[in-house]
Design an enzyme around this catalytic site. Structure first.
Site, short mmCIF file in Angstrom:
data_model
loop_
_atom_site.label_atom_id
_atom_site.label_comp_id
_atom_site.label_asym_id
_atom_site.label_seq_id
_atom_site.Cartn_x
_atom_site.Cartn_y
_atom_site.Cartn_z
N SER A 1 0.84 -1.20 0.00
CA SER A 1 0.00 0.00 0.00
C SER A 1 0.87 1.24 0.00
CB SER A 1 -0.91 0.01 1.23
OG SER A 1 -0.17 0.36 2.39
N ASP A 2 0.29 2.35 -0.44
CA ASP A 2 0.92 3.63 -0.18
C ASP A 2 0.75 3.92 1.31
OD1 ASP A 2 2.18 6.06 -0.46
OD2 ASP A 2 0.98 6.69 -2.18
N TRP A 3 1.47 4.91 1.80
CA TRP A 3 1.49 5.17 3.23
C TRP A 3 0.10 5.61 3.71
CZ3 TRP A 3 5.36 2.96 1.69
CH2 TRP A 3 6.52 2.75 2.43
#
Length: 766
Positions: free
Chosen positions: A195-197
């Site tokens: 995932s992105d942050w």
């Protein structure tokens, strides 16, 4: 460089999956902290360190981190159209997916794992985590998925990062159709999906869809929640093992890289040479109508260097692309370093163009103890608590701080800090101070409150869109007099702003700026006078990382009003002035686009920005860059103008497959290399066949690139030659890139639909 991490003994993935506990397997599927994966010491599984790296590796700290090499921005690198150079650079982004793949191969040849992002259609910052991007299946596949598909096929990156937004009704991080279906089964993807942050929004849905790793840590949606999902059979043990296996394979691959155990600055002469070549080779010669370039510095007696970007080292964009370089060169520094002694340099700013008031530099302030920079002390308690204890202290070299990822075991989420310095006024007159914050902050000058960004707050674009507007105050200072500056800061939870759809990176952030107030009309008048006096005028304007950044979308394509007025005024008195522009994306060039005769575009050029510009101006390097995107005359001419922005949580991609210049393009001939437009942009992408591109090389030896497309028995042969102005044939050092594709078909096609790149080896006739 630091000590190299010792190689650990390999681990057996099958053995781990058979013998690890449920808790250990679950722990693998989320980050350990902001920049590391979780280790399994019992099985000799190490933690993997990650970092942003679109134009340089920042390391694991936004705040008080190690300074790094900064390479040109992605669009600048794409402008080189040179796969071998990008392979050497290891730099990622570009609209042309073939150079992107070259970067990945180059980076991964060192053992480092490349992660391509953001999968997919992550095209706006407005309501970033909630917006639903609605588009046709054809547009999704042919435009927005195709770059990922090619990069994966050509370079096998080690990981893919999902985007924050939804596509056709579902967040990508929990779309089984896109992750498990298209990415893994249809494309045969074997690597990690992360995932992105803070871009994970569910537990069972994301895991079942194929999302292997939640970042950052500590986990929010895995851990105990995943244990519950397994107990309730919303997630099967087989799925858990499948995700854990992928993470372990990722770690096993990453452990082969020999990287430093301690982050430290890398500054080698060979790195500087490569960076300088990247900066110079990315520069695009847009106009040279009067044949003014290249300049011969030996014939000059005076040079006017004008513009707000002239002494500003605009080396990178903002957000995840930003980092602190170990050095930088401004256009002014690069140009003056190549002028012979005795040449008079007339410098004028001419106009202000900042989006935020410029930060204080370490040379302008000193800590209460007398060291360069600003002192920063952290506390658990607010200023109202008497004799509160200092938990941590440091010295910062810039008057800004971003604290996501910052941690101290003695501090809670809500903590406080004081930033203090002594300022020696550089001049007499009015100075404007600015203060933006995520959290809350107040600015004191000699113990007098001058900016309150605590009591009442107004939302702005600062800190990935999470922060306030910049609040300002104007104060009269006296040259040489000492002033005490103090900012009282409280972390993110103290913010009074509520911003749905914006990523919360935590921690908090602040920015303090100061600038001398100038009369805009007087500043332009001084610039005009300098242009009148000089033999040659070079005008440096454009954008900076404060204009182009992650976290917000630009609301228009215009340069600041004073800058447009400056360009027009200087061209009125110096029509042969050389225009030097900088940006990572297009901006409006009206009304002066047709007036300027000599124009170079230099992007955000990294550490060696100024030296690269000077090398091109003085003919040391041939400006071989070609635009990887188009500069439209006005924003209304862009295909997305009517649809851009979230409306009630949705953005419709009404342009379909006709992205960028493709909407403006017709293909009446049999060769797709010809670009003809209905409403011509100021500067179209790439280059045209049946036209001449003028370039120059050292000693004013101009080069003409001739491109011939011949047809034999249904096949096309491309002949590419270079000849000097004097009829000599030779090499200019440029890197040609030619594409072919169908132009007329019963089915509507974009120019690059089915396009194939003709390799450099196809130019054997040169």
């Amino acid at each position: 460089m630091g000590e190299i991490c010792p190689r650990r003994e390999d681990f057996d993935i099958d053995y781990i999956l058979k013998n690890a506990s449920l808790l250990e397997k679950v722990s693998l599927l989320a980050g350990y902290d902001f920049w590391h994966t979780a280790p399994l010491p019992r099985f000799n599984v190490p933690s993997v360190r990650v970092s942003d790296g679109p134009n340089g590796v920042r390391g694991t700290k936004f705040f008080d981190g190690v300074r790094a090499a900064c390479l040109p921005c992605g669009t600048g690198l794409a402008a080189t159209w040179d796969q071998s150079l990008l392979y050497d650079a290891g730099v990622l982004i570009g609209q042309d997916v073939y150079p992107t793949a070259a970067y990945i191969r180059g980076a991964q040849s060192t053992g480092v794992i490349s992660t391509i992002k953001h999968f997919a259609a992550n095209d706006q910052e407005h309501e970033r985590i909630s917006v639903n991007a609605v588009m046709s299946e054809r547009a999704l596949r042919e435009v927005h998925l195709l770059p990922f598909q090619i990069a994966i096929a050509d370079s096998a990156p080690g990981a893919v990062m999902t985007c924050y937004n939804k596509v056709n009704g579902q967040h990508l991080s929990e779309s089984k159709e896109m992750l498990d279906g298209l990415l893994r089964r249809e494309w045969g993807w074997k690597g990690l999906i992360m995932s992105d942050w803070f871009g994970t929004y569910s537990t069972a849905e994301a895991l079942n869809a194929g999302l292997d790793l939640e970042m950052p840590g500590p986990t929010r949606l895995r851990g105990p929640l995943l244990e519950l999902a397994i107990s309730s059979r919303k997630v099967s043990r087989a799925t858990l093992d499948e995700r854990a296996r992928t993470v372990l394979e990722f770690v096993q691959r990453a452990r082969k890289a020999e990287v430093s155990a301690v982050e430290s600055t890398r500054d080698f002469p060979e790195d500087r040479r490569l960076n300088r070549k990247l900066a110079a080779d990315s520069i695009v010669l847009l106009k040279n109508e009067s044949g003014l370039l290249p300049l011969n510095p030996q014939t000059l007696t005076s040079v006017a260097l004008i513009g707000p970007n002239m002494k500003t080292a605009a080396f990178c964009g903002g957000g995840s692309a930003s980092l602190q370089p170990y050095y930088s060169t401004s256009p002014y520094q690069g140009i003056t370093s190549q002028l012979p002694p005795g040449v008079e340099v007339l410098y004028e700013t001419g106009a202000t163009s900042y989006a935020f008031i410029p930060e204080l530099a370490a040379s302008e302030v000193r800590t209460p103890e007398g060291q360069p920079g600003l002192g920063m002390r952290f506390y658990r308690d607010p200023p109202s608590v008497q004799e509160r204890r200092v938990v941590e202290e440091t010295i910062i070299q810039e008057s800004s701080w971003q604290l996501m990822g910052f941690s101290n075991p003695e501090l809670d989420r809500l903590f406080h800090a004081d930033i203090e310095a002594e300022l020696i006024a550089p001049a007499t007159g009015p100075f404007q101070f600015g203060l933006a914050v995520y959290g809350s902050a107040s600015l004191f000058l000699d113990d007098q409150l001058i900016i309150d960004n605590t009591t009442v707050q107004r939302g702005g674009t600062f800190f990935f869109g999470k922060g306030t507007l910049e609040e300002t105050a104007t104060v009269d200072l006296v040259q040489g007099q000492s002033y005490q500056i103090k900012v009282q800061f409280a972390s993110g939870p103290s913010s009074k702003l509520v911003k749905p759809g914006v990523v919360n990176f935590g921690g908090g952030a602040g920015r303090l700026g100061m600038v001398q107030v100038v009369d805009p009309e007087r500043a332009i008048a001084r610039a005009v006078e300098a242009a009148k006096r000089a033999d040659i005028t070079i005008l440096g304007v454009g954008l900076t990382r404060d204009h182009e950044s992650e976290g917000f979308d630009r609301s228009h394509m215009d340069l600041p009003p004073a800058v447009a007025s400056l360009v027009t005024a200087v061209l009125d008195v110096a029509p042969d002035a050389i225009l030097l522009t900088q940006s990572g994306t297009p901006f409006s060039m009206l009304p002066w686009a047709d007036l300027v005769k000599t124009h170079l575009h230099a992007w955000f050029g990294g550490n060696e920005l100024g030296n690269g510009i000077a090398d091109v101006l003085f003919g040391v390097v041939n400006p071989s860059g070609k635009l990887p995107l188009s500069f439209p005359r006005r924003i209304e001419d862009t295909p997305t103008y009517l649809n851009f922005g979230s409306e009630r949580g949705q953005v419709t991609y009404g342009e379909g497959i006709y992205v960028g210049y493709k909407l403006l393009r017709k293909s009446p001939t049999s060769c797709a290399l010809s670009i003809r437009v209905r409403s011509a942009p100021v500067h179209p992408c790439c280059f045209r066949s049946n036209s001449l591109l003028t370039r120059f090389v050292p000693q004013a030896r101009f080069v003409v690139h001739l491109l011939c497309v011949l047809r034999f028995d249904g096949r096309h042969r491309v002949r590419y030659t270079e000849c000097s102005k004097l009829g000599r044939r030779g090499r200019s050092g440029s890197s040609p890139a030619v594409y072919r594709g169908r132009s007329n078909n019963v089915v509507n096609r974009t120019s690059h639909q089915g396009a194939q790149r003709i390799s450099k080896g196809g130019f054997a006739a040169r």
